[in-house]
Design an enzyme around this catalytic site. Structure first.
Site, PDB file in Angstrom:
ATOM      1  CG  ASP A 136     -75.352 -34.352 -25.096  1.00 58.49           C
ATOM      2  OD1 ASP A 136     -75.790 -33.582 -25.959  1.00 58.49           O
ATOM      3  OD2 ASP A 136     -75.804 -35.495 -24.900  1.00 58.49           O
ATOM      4  CD  GLU A 184     -77.940 -30.188 -25.165  1.00 59.18           C
ATOM      5  OE1 GLU A 184     -78.560 -29.929 -26.208  1.00 59.18           O
ATOM      6  OE2 GLU A 184     -77.589 -31.332 -24.858  1.00 59.18           O
TER       7      GLU A 184
END
Length: 664
Positions: free
Chosen positions: A347, A376
């Site tokens: 994340d 990400e």
């Protein structure tokens, strides 16, 4: 940028001035321990405790009979040792008891914490548990093996949330919303459609990406009789499974054993398991396990001394510091070795520094080089390190065997993040063809991607196509069905179905690694909610009746998966091979992208596979070379094993809002 983080937590208190926190140089002077970093080491004869707290004046160890409530049965002083460690040893068999640490800094006790390395916890994760981990192994665990994976190019990822996937009352699953839901075989919906793990096998994906499954803060595990929901991006204990997904959150062994049962069942089904990890921030700052152990050390600060907040959640962790980097490396290794996890999705990976991500990749390669890592490539705000030192998307070409999501491909297909009404290729808007070609090539440099000056792809950031995650929707923002409704509110369901199929065709014929959001294969919707991180089941649950209602969409996606897995031309896995074999066809109309995989790359049984994506609201014509072509996909139908007919070379017609796939 991810907006879910901005809404998870209330405003957090911060330190007020620079002199409250040590300088970076002072943090660098903290001693680093040698050997294992273990906070609890159990044996029947006695248990050893250790805590890295180099700024502490005193440390107390508290032992409890229960995981919740009651006074400690013992409070013991810990002794300062080498490397900033504090140690204590308690004789006798403590199996089943609980413990916390309390650290004194600058004359103040910071409050109870289970430590930063708790591997077993009681209800709500406030106390760590003393446990013989060997006793948590389910029967057959020693024989559990990862399903074979020859190349990252072979991966097809399915992203799911435990509760979404199984909570529907018509799912036919007994352990709805639990780890064990993914161990149940033979489950069906009320209309006889396969659900649960059998649905995953029918779909044919290779990896299940499970939203955060470590112990997180937002669900009260003492009140599971009341509706509660969260995605879980609010970490509390990084190295213990979440209790609300277990059948008994009060028993530390239950959540561990049931997580292992889930992994083992998925492995038996031929599916690998990816953990969504959130090392970039903690649920709270002051009062967190990190802050109550070594104040300030694990977080970055702004020049004025306040906590930095590139996560949008009140803090950002300092991956570049020696012990935070070590923590992240050892944590992923622990999930691999203890729980047999097969991959990690990071994340807000853009908050972490490149050196830490390289160290993680190296450590995992030493265990098993087939473990997949992606994340990400962005942050919610500007991190407190230079951008060229971070694992941002545009720096992925400086990493090896680590992938990132392509928001360029996503937005070229469906429209930009943050503007639901704005469409792109699927909506029939001109100028997005370069972004589609970019995604189909897997983000690697290709001479035909930027064929015009309009909407040129700014950077080829992937060295290899396996570093490129191809997707059109995920848990963040609208799912695909909702986005199509928002972008094209006046079209009927038949048009939305056609565009849904077209989007999945682009994703699953991309040379990147395809990624499917759970439920997209049955046109799941979330009633238009973008940020459903804490929305009720009525918003988030996959309604399994949709599988019957939209069976043609499910069968179409299954056909795409089957075709991709059977034909290596769609997953070359090498940038040089992509440039050699992937040829975009010239002279196509606006909102049409066509490509050919020349020859029989990677020994494919099909020759000159040609894919034409037509997002126009009318038919288009594309010219094929002379010869007889077998039709695999046409007019919203796909049949990878049996031809749908033939077409002859020359101009061929492709129906509106559909794909044509042919080969010789």
């Amino acid at each position: 940028m991810k907006l879910k983080h901005l809404l998870i937590l209330p405003a957090l208190s911060v330190m007020g001035c620079q002199d409250v926190q040590p300088s970076q140089d002072e943090y660098d002077k903290y001693p680093v321990p040698e050997g294992e970093w273990e906070e609890m080491n159990y044996a029947p004869a006695g248990t050893k405790f250790a805590l890295w707290a180099p700024s502490a004046e005193e440390v107390s160890l508290k032992l409890y009979a229960e995981g919740l409530g009651g006074e400690p049965v013992q409070v013991l002083p810990m002794k300062e040792a080498d490397g900033g460690m504090w140690r204590a040893e308690v004789s006798g068999d403590l199996n089943g008891q609980f413990y916390t640490f309390d650290v004194k800094v600058d004359g103040a006790w910071l409050g109870d914490t289970p430590g930063v390395w708790a591997k077993a916890v009681g209800v709500n994760g406030d106390r760590a548990a003393i446990l013989d981990l060997d006793m948590t192994d389910p029967e057959g665990w020693d024989k559990d093996v990862r399903p074979e994976l020859k190349s990252f190019a072979d991966i097809i990822i399915y992203e799911m949330h435990h509760r979404d996937f199984s909570i529907d009352s018509l799912s036919g699953i007994a352990h709805r919303g639990k780890f064990l839901a993914l161990t149940e075989e033979g489950t069906t919906s009320a209309r006889g459609q396969k659900t649960g793990i059998d649905h995953l096998k029918e779909l044919g994906v290779t990896h299940v990406h499970i939203l955060p499954s470590f112990d997180y803060s937002s669900v009260d595990e003492t009140r599971l009789d009341q509706p509660q929901y969260n995605w879980g991006y609010d970490p509390k204990n990084y190295n213990a499974p979440e209790g609300s997904y277990s059948t008994n959150p009060y028993d530390p062994a239950t959540r561990i054993r049931e997580f292992k049962q889930m992994v083992m069942a998925l492995h038996r089904a031929g599916i690998r398991v990816v953990m969504d990890v959130v090392y970039n921030h903690t649920a709270v700052t002051e009062g967190s396990n990190f802050e109550r152990t070594v104040p300030g050390y694990f977080y970055r600060h702004k020049p004025d001394g306040t906590f930095a907040d590139a996560s949008g959640c009140g803090n950002e962790t300092a991956s570049e510091r020696t012990m935070m980097r070590r923590y992240m490396v050892e944590s992923v290794k622990y999930w691999v070795e203890e729980y047999h996890v097969d991959g990690f999705r990071f994340d807000l990976m853009g908050i972490h520094d490149l050196g830490t991500m390289r160290a993680i990749r190296q450590a995992l390669d030493e265990i098993d080089p087939t473990i997949y890592v992606y994340g990400e490539g962005w942050a919610a705000g500007a991190p407190q390190l230079p951008e060229d030192s971070l694992a941002m998307k545009n720096n992925i070409d400086r990493l090896s065997r680590i992938a990132a999501f392509s928001d360029e491909f996503r937005d070229s297909l469906r429209g930009p993040f943050g503007n639901d009404a704005q469409g792109a290729f699927l909506a029939g808007l001109k100028g997005h063809e370069a972004g589609i070609r970019f995604g189909l090539a897997g983000g690697v440099e290709h001479p035909q991607v930027n064929l015009s000056e309009a909407r040129r792809t700014p950077k080829f950031w992937a060295n290899e196509p396996t570093q490129f995650i191809s997707y059109v929707s995920c848990h963040d923002d609208m799912c695909l069905a909702d986005r199509l409704k928002a972008t094209l509110p006046d079209v009927d369901v038949a048009v939305r179905k056609a565009l849904h199929k077209l989007a999945e065709t682009a994703v699953l014929t991309s040379q990147g690694v395809p990624f499917i959001f759970a439920g997209d294969e049955v046109m799941r919707d979330k009633q238009g909610v973008h940020n459903s991180y804490n929305s009720p089941d009525s918003i988030n649950a996959i309604r399994w009746e949709l599988k019957r209602e939209n069976r043609d969409v499910f069968d179409y996606v299954c056909g795409l998966v089957k075709m991709r897995r059977a034909h290596p031309a769609f997953r070359l896995g090498d940038a040089g091979l992509v440039r050699e074999h992937l040829e975009f066809l010239p002279d196509t109309e606006d909102n049409v992208v066509a490509f050919r995989l020349k020859g029989q790359p990677a020994g494919d049984a099909w020759k000159d596979i040609t894919v034409i994506l037509n997002a126009r609201d009318r038919a288009t014509q594309v010219s094929l070379p002379a010869g007889t072509w077998q039709v695999v996909c046409r007019d919203g139908r796909i049949s990878p094993n049996k031809s749908l007919g033939t077409v002859q070379g020359g101009p061929v017609s492709v129906a509106p809002r559909s794909a044509l796939i042919v080969h010789q």
